[in-house]
Write a protein that holds these residues in place. Structure first.
Motif, PDB file in Angstrom:
ATOM      1  N   GLN A 568      16.270  12.462  72.883  1.00 52.58           N
ATOM      2  CA  GLN A 568      17.840  12.097  72.835  1.00 52.58           C
ATOM      3  C   GLN A 568      17.868  10.505  71.997  1.00 52.58           C
ATOM      4  OE1 GLN A 568      18.595  11.802  77.033  1.00 52.58           O
ATOM      5  NE2 GLN A 568      19.487  14.050  76.918  1.00 52.58           N
ATOM      6  N   LEU A 569      17.066   9.465  72.311  1.00 55.27           N
ATOM      7  CA  LEU A 569      17.295   8.326  71.390  1.00 55.27           C
ATOM      8  C   LEU A 569      17.167   8.518  70.006  1.00 55.27           C
ATOM      9  CD1 LEU A 569      17.442   5.620  72.603  1.00 55.27           C
ATOM     10  CD2 LEU A 569      14.942   5.070  72.244  1.00 55.27           C
ATOM     11  N   SER A 570      16.129   9.533  69.447  1.00 55.79           N
ATOM     12  CA  SER A 570      16.023   9.918  68.162  1.00 55.79           C
ATOM     13  C   SER A 570      17.292  10.526  67.525  1.00 55.79           C
ATOM     14  CB  SER A 570      15.131  10.865  67.833  1.00 55.79           C
ATOM     15  OG  SER A 570      15.171  11.915  68.423  1.00 55.79           O
ATOM     16  N   MET A 640      13.188  16.779  65.716  1.00 56.17           N
ATOM     17  CA  MET A 640      12.710  16.316  64.343  1.00 56.17           C
ATOM     18  C   MET A 640      13.660  16.937  63.270  1.00 56.17           C
ATOM     19  SD  MET A 640       8.643  17.316  65.019  1.00 56.17           S
ATOM     20  CE  MET A 640       8.236  16.971  63.115  1.00 56.17           C
ATOM     21  N   VAL A 641      14.346  18.047  63.429  1.00 55.06           N
ATOM     22  CA  VAL A 641      15.093  18.796  62.365  1.00 55.06           C
ATOM     23  C   VAL A 641      16.263  17.635  62.454  1.00 55.06           C
ATOM     24  CG1 VAL A 641      16.841  20.397  62.166  1.00 55.06           C
ATOM     25  CG2 VAL A 641      14.426  21.008  62.749  1.00 55.06           C
ATOM     26  N   CYS A 642      17.000  17.125  63.413  1.00 51.98           N
ATOM     27  CA  CYS A 642      18.137  16.022  63.341  1.00 51.98           C
ATOM     28  C   CYS A 642      17.461  14.911  62.754  1.00 51.98           C
ATOM     29  CB  CYS A 642      18.266  15.794  64.844  1.00 51.98           C
ATOM     30  SG  CYS A 642      19.241  17.136  65.820  1.00 51.98           S
ATOM     31  N   THR A 675       8.479  29.663  67.117  1.00 52.02           N
ATOM     32  CA  THR A 675       9.276  28.783  67.680  1.00 52.02           C
ATOM     33  C   THR A 675       9.758  27.922  66.724  1.00 52.02           C
ATOM     34  OG1 THR A 675       7.930  28.911  69.628  1.00 52.02           O
ATOM     35  CG2 THR A 675       9.222  27.151  69.607  1.00 52.02           C
ATOM     36  N   VAL A 676       8.828  27.440  65.918  1.00 49.98           N
ATOM     37  CA  VAL A 676       9.344  26.303  64.681  1.00 49.98           C
ATOM     38  C   VAL A 676      10.410  26.803  63.856  1.00 49.98           C
ATOM     39  CG1 VAL A 676       8.451  25.114  62.891  1.00 49.98           C
ATOM     40  CG2 VAL A 676       6.935  25.360  64.936  1.00 49.98           C
ATOM     41  N   VAL A 677      10.155  28.170  63.634  1.00 48.61           N
ATOM     42  CA  VAL A 677      11.357  28.607  62.668  1.00 48.61           C
ATOM     43  C   VAL A 677      12.533  28.939  63.532  1.00 48.61           C
ATOM     44  CG1 VAL A 677      11.970  30.992  61.366  1.00 48.61           C
ATOM     45  CG2 VAL A 677       9.442  30.126  61.333  1.00 48.61           C
ATOM     46  N   ARG A 683      13.668  25.287  57.497  1.00 50.58           N
ATOM     47  CA  ARG A 683      14.796  24.647  56.893  1.00 50.58           C
ATOM     48  C   ARG A 683      14.414  22.972  56.599  1.00 50.58           C
ATOM     49  NH1 ARG A 683      17.943  28.073  59.927  1.00 50.58           N
ATOM     50  NH2 ARG A 683      18.638  26.002  61.349  1.00 50.58           N
ATOM     51  N   ALA A 684      14.160  22.355  57.867  1.00 53.18           N
ATOM     52  CA  ALA A 684      13.729  21.091  57.657  1.00 53.18           C
ATOM     53  C   ALA A 684      12.749  20.860  56.751  1.00 53.18           C
ATOM     54  CB  ALA A 684      13.548  20.470  59.201  1.00 53.18           C
TER      55      ALA A 684
END
Length: 936
Positions: A568-570, A640-642, A675-677, A683-684
């Motif tokens: 959440q902090l990230s 991590m995508v965010c 799961t990653v996809v 995309r990231a």
């Protein structure tokens, strides 16, 4: 070669063109041009090549084919000005390129040469209609532009919905080059200036977004816009309180920078040459105004951050291969003190510059990038001198407030160009003042001093001094301070010193169990949402250091609340936490570089009584895999995508590298890749693979390769993204990459090459074929096999077929020999390639007997293989050879091949049976064999 050869090749090309093989026809005409052709023949060949390009353009959807068609037709016209076919073909190409005014001139010339030609007359009518439609559209556009501005500038207009619609239409119109040009020529910039002066947020946003369309990739309009609006006026919009307006202004300035820099790089050409202004001077004026904005009172903190972001992107060289770093040197001379002033600003005191929680970090990153862009010791020494003089000017004779600002500036340098920070720490009295202020009763003074102490603790030169003098002080602050803000920073200092041994299990800085206690307290503060985000960031910093210890990692991934708070902090606006989050994740996944020590070297080190690093028992692969599973379950990919999507300068190349390392660790196991996809990891990874450090790009590219191998690329990278994956994969084929990376890249490219011709063209455009060919000779059997499979799929492209057909190469020989190898998978790949090539290019069939004396044995072995797939591929190759030439068929029927085919033709109704029967039928047709009494 004689003229008859030119004629022969031209006729061959004509036949191929009639059959729809435009690529083959193009190759024939090109070969003919390479001979001693007469000017008249050259004109014909060039116009025929133009026709090929016109046919190929709609197939591959490449505009460059229309450009080539125009070029070829123009060459034909140069040779023969009355070549009506060349004129017509050039007009077709020009029409497709949107240059209707030039196309109509060619058509008018065609009609004058052949007045009764109905095709030319019809084409002229059509293009005339298009021109009239364009004129009507442009006229209506003029009216629309005028109407939109009337609505937006009318003070009596009360309908906000009407104004909103007009502003949206204006922005949409400006996105098209023709629309942007219309707005520009309709006195649009002056009218947009009036919108900006009205001060209404919605109107300012509309004006700025429209200006983005006007200036995008257009140097002359950019220079004119800056001249009309005034550079100072444009830059000042960054500093407004409205965050949305400031961001829109930031985007506009980024577009302007790009347009000006392209001008500096490319010089003046075509329509851009109309502006007699030096774009380099305009660029410096723009940067000078941004530097002035940094220290202006009244500018919002968000605006100051946006100015720093623009400087980070615009000033340093993009590549160190570019020898020109003059812009960096100019910025250091003109603006280093202004950047340091932001870096040394305190967030709370009144009268100071307005800064955000991210401002000092952004200043540190800019300073670091400027320092890294320097080329020699003299330039670096000048940078050090300017920094030290600035710090001294505050430290000496300015009282306590001056000392605080000087120490804050040192902290900023320690987070950025640490060499400059270390030298600043050595200035007389600085370190002593830091230690003394740690004991201050004022919270603000303590905060500045403790943060400086923490940043200094990570630098090798000062760590021993602080370990000796600062640990007891930090412990006292942690135990005795009543303020959480001080305690948490003191705790981070202890964490930093406690992790000095890194991953070395034998190098414990503190007593057994102390590290776990520190980590527990960090997690407690991290989960406390009553504490502000800026203070909780320090808890993440502490965990980033403590997670070198495997016991801490194990406890951390088990704490679901702590992981949730971390993610959440990230996502919050406090972007300076990104590097710490990424560092903690790298530690938990063990995705840092680690090599098993050579046992012999370990024994030698022990004998010499040298220290030997030890790995923690809980850092073994089984523990790491379990931690990865827990992180995936907690939602690490979404977080991590965010992080990758953020526009903040805090997402530095180093931070990108850390994220790439984590992604690679997450996709290591095949069962985790789905799961990653599913959570957007594919995309990231693309931007991570295209920008950042070399190591980071390679790690991200390898992760992309793993995903492309085991999942459907069209699902993993939907739409146009799939084409962006090719370049990172090709980068893994370079010799500086590991064998595993080469292998995975080849496997991934094999999958992509099998999807569509457009993807194959993209692979060819990235110049991957020579590298793939090189790996076909690799000693490692898996790499050799993967390269052969990739080449087999690429063989569906005409360009690759041309390479195999070209004289004087051993490509075909290699495939034939590999078809006889013991490795069944290699055999299958090579035989598949042979089957493909002999089907597409029958001329290759006659060359197979010439490449090796063992060709017949190899084909017979394929047909006798127990593997049905190999049998089928061998049967297709033999069938293609039989159909290609009676002479080859005769050679095959005179060998044991006829008996083998006879046996295979009697099998069940399989593809092999049908191919074998077709071979025998063709031999009967040639009269080489006779059917028996049963007609078989």
């Amino acid at each position: 070669m004689t003229a008859s050869s030119v004629e022969q090749l031209r006729k061959e090309g004509n036949e191929l063109f009639k059959c729809g093989d435009y690529g083959g026809a193009l190759a024939a005409y090109t070969q003919a041009l390479g001979l001693d052709a007469t000017p008249q023949d050259q004109a014909v060949l060039h116009r025929n090549r133009a026709a090929c390009h016109l046919k190929l353009a709609p197939v591959f959807l490449l505009q460059e084919d229309y450009d080539k068609a125009e070029t070829e037709a123009s060459k034909a016209i140069e040779k023969d000005g009355g070549d009506v076919k060349a004129l017509y073909r050039r007009s077709q190409a020009l029409e497709k390129l949107g240059r209707l005014d030039q196309a109509v001139l060619d058509l008018q010339r065609c009609v004058s040469l052949e007045p009764k030609n109905k095709v030319f007359q019809e084409a002229l009518r059509n293009i005339g209609g298009q021109i009239q439609e364009k004129v009507r559209y442009m006229s209506s556009t003029d009216a629309k532009v005028e109407q939109m501005f009337q609505i937006l500038l009318d003070p009596e207009e009360k309908g906000t919905e009407k104004k909103q619609k007009a502003s949206q239409n204006l922005v949409v119109l400006a996105r098209e080059d023709a629309g942007a040009e219309k707005i520009f020529r309709s006195n649009g910039v002056q009218l947009l200036q009036r919108l900006l002066d009205m001060g209404e947020t919605d109107l300012m946003l509309a004006a700025l977004r429209t200006l983005v369309g006007i200036c995008s990739e257009h140097q002359s309009r950019t220079v004119a816009t800056l001249s009309i609006l005034g550079t100072r006026r444009v830059v000042s919009i960054l500093g407004v309180e409205s965050q949305a307006v400031s961001l829109a202004a930031c985007h506009l300035l980024q577009v302007m920078f790009d347009a000006l820099k392209e001008g500096v790089k490319k010089g003046f050409r075509g329509k851009e040459g109309a502006i007699i202004v030096d774009p380099a001077r305009e660029l410096k004026v723009l940067i000078s105004n941004l530097l002035d904005l940094l220290t202006e009172v009244g500018v919002s903190g968000q605006g100051r951050d946006n100015a720093l972001t623009l400087l980070i992107k615009a000033v340093p060289r993009k590549s160190l291969k570019d020898p020109n770093n003059s812009l960096t040197l100019w910025v250091i001379d003109q603006g280093l003190k202004k950047i340091l002033e932001v870096g040394g600003s305190l967030q709370d005191p009144p009268g100071e510059l307005a800064v955000t929680a991210n401002s000092r970090m952004s200043a540190s990153i800019l300073l670091s990038k400027l320092f890294d862009d320097l080329k020699c010791d003299a330039e670096r020494e000048n940078f050090h001198r300017l920094c030290e003089n600035y710090i001294k000017s505050w430290f000496e004779g300015q009282g306590l407030a001056g000392k605080l600002r000087a120490i804050q500036t040192v902290s900023c340098l320690l987070q950025g160009p640490c060499d400059a920070g270390n030298r600043a720490l050595e200035l007389s009295g600085v370190m002593e003042s830091v230690i003394a202020l740690c004991a201050s009763e004022q919270e603000e003074e303590q905060l500045v001093a403790v943060e400086a102490l923490i940043h200094a603790a990570g630098k090798a030169k000062r760590a021993s001094f602080i370990t000796a003098n600062g640990v007891s002080l930090l412990k006292d602050l942690y135990k005795c301070s009543e303020k959480d803000s001080i305690r948490i920073r003191a705790l981070v200092g202890l964490c930093k010193l406690g992790s000095a041994g890194g991953t070395d299990f034998s190098m414990k800085q503190f007593a057994e169990g102390s590290t776990l206690k520190l980590a527990k307290q960090c997690r407690k503060w991290l989960c406390n949402d009553q504490i502000d985000a800026g203070t909780r960031r320090w808890a993440v910093e502490g965990l980033a250091y403590l997670t070198f210890d495997a016991d801490v990692k194990e406890e951390f991934v088990e704490d679901a609340a702590a992981l949730k708070a971390l993610f959440q902090l990230s996502r919050l606006e406090e972007r300076s936490v990104l590097f710490a989050v990424a560092s903690a994740l790298v530690n938990c996944t063990n995705s840092y570089d680690y090599e098993e020590p050579d046992p012999k070297m370990v024994e030698l080190a022990k004998y010499a009584k040298q220290h030997v690093p030890e790995q923690h028992p809980k850092d073994k692969p089984s523990f790491v895999r379990a931690r990865v599973k827990k992180l995936l379950a907690a939602g690490v990919v979404s977080a991590m995508v965010c992080m990758v999507k953020t526009e903040s300068p805090v997402l530095t190349s180093s931070c990108r590298e850390l994220l790439s390392r984590v992604f690679l660790a997450l996709v290591e196991e095949v069962e985790d890749r789905g799961t990653v996809v599913a959570q957007g990891g594919g995309r990231a990874l693309i931007p991570l693979a295209l920008e950042g450090t070399d190591v980071g790009q390679t790690k991200a590219a390898q992760a992309l390769a793993k995903l492309t191998i085991t999942s459907n690329p069209e699902m993993t990278f939907p739409g146009e993204r799939i084409y962006e994956v090719v370049r990172p994969l090709v980068s893994l084929l370079h010799l500086n990459c590991s064998g595993l990376q080469n292998f995975e890249a080849l496997m991934a490219l094999t999958n992509l090459a099998g999807i569509s011709e457009r993807l194959r063209q993209k692979i060819l455009k990235e110049k991957a074929v020579p590298m793939i060919e090189g790996y076909m000779f690799e000693e490692h059997e898996m790499i050799r096999r993967a390269a052969t499979e990739c080449m087999c799929n690429l063989a569906m492209s005409k360009e690759v077929q041309d390479l195999f057909e070209a004289q004087g190469n051993d490509r075909l020989k290699l495939l034939v020999l590999y078809s006889g190898e013991d490795d069944e998978l290699l055999q299958r790949a090579a035989a598949g390639g042979l089957a493909m090539l002999t089907s597409m290019r029958p001329t290759l069939c006659s060359r197979i007997p010439q490449v090796t004396t063992h060709w017949l044995e190899i084909l017979q072995a394929l047909l006798l293989s127990s593997n049905q797939e190999l049998q089928h591929r061998g049967a297709v190759v033999v069938l293609n050879m039989v159909e290609a030439s009676r002479e080859i068929a005769s050679t095959l029927m005179e060998s044991e091949m006829m008996e083998i085919l006879s046996v295979l033709a009697k099998g069940d109704h399989s593809p092999v049976t049908r191919a074998a029967a077709a071979c025998l039928d063709k031999a009967v047709e040639y009269g080489l064999i006779q059917p028996n009494q049963d007609g078989e």
